[in-house]
Design a protein around this motif. Structure first.
Motif, short mmCIF file in Angstrom:
data_model
loop_
_atom_site.label_atom_id
_atom_site.label_comp_id
_atom_site.label_asym_id
_atom_site.label_seq_id
_atom_site.Cartn_x
_atom_site.Cartn_y
_atom_site.Cartn_z
N GLU A 30 8.68 -73.99 -1.67
CA GLU A 30 8.08 -74.81 -0.60
C GLU A 30 7.71 -76.19 -1.13
OE1 GLU A 30 4.27 -74.79 2.43
OE2 GLU A 30 4.75 -72.97 1.31
N LYS A 31 7.13 -76.23 -2.32
CA LYS A 31 6.73 -77.50 -2.93
C LYS A 31 7.95 -78.39 -3.18
CE LYS A 31 5.24 -78.73 -7.36
NZ LYS A 31 4.60 -78.35 -8.60
N LYS A 34 9.43 -79.58 0.21
CA LYS A 34 8.58 -80.61 0.80
C LYS A 34 8.80 -81.94 0.11
CE LYS A 34 3.80 -81.53 2.09
NZ LYS A 34 2.43 -81.04 2.12
N SER A 35 8.86 -81.91 -1.20
CA SER A 35 9.10 -83.14 -1.96
C SER A 35 10.48 -83.72 -1.63
CB SER A 35 9.01 -82.84 -3.46
OG SER A 35 9.39 -83.95 -4.21
N LEU A 37 12.25 -83.28 1.14
CA LEU A 37 12.25 -83.82 2.51
C LEU A 37 11.47 -85.13 2.60
CD1 LEU A 37 11.86 -80.57 4.61
CD2 LEU A 37 13.86 -82.04 4.45
N GLN A 38 10.34 -85.23 1.92
CA GLN A 38 9.58 -86.47 1.94
C GLN A 38 10.40 -87.61 1.34
OE1 GLN A 38 5.97 -85.30 -0.10
NE2 GLN A 38 4.86 -85.05 1.84
#
Length: 85
Positions: A30-31, A34-35, A37-38
């Protein structure tokens, strides 16, 4: 075209992350996602929802003022025309 290339790159990186032999624990996946996608979204030319809504309000006010001014100009033009015989 850039958007498609970026989406393809993010997709392939996400697939590699999910299919890695490391078997990352869910919080790590998940981390990383998320990174990822950001980072991908930062490369796109987008605005926040708040900024979009603010600009929408400004545009609506501007449209209303323009319509009022157009109406005034039309009224002034009608008054300036000599009566037809």
């Amino acid at each position: 075209m850039l958007h498609k290339v970026l989406i393809d790159a993010v997709s392939s990186q996400a697939t590699r992350l999910l299919m890695s032999e490391k078997g990352l624990p869910a919080p790590d996946v998940e981390k990383h996602l998320k990174s990822l996608l950001q980072s991908a979204l930062a490369k796109l030319d987008v605005v926040s929802r708040d900024e979009f809504e603010t600009q929408q309000v400004v545009l609506q006010r501007t449209r209303e003022r323009l319509e009022a001014l157009e109406k005034r100009v039309t009224e002034m033009e009608q008054r300036a025309q000599p009566p037809s015989a």
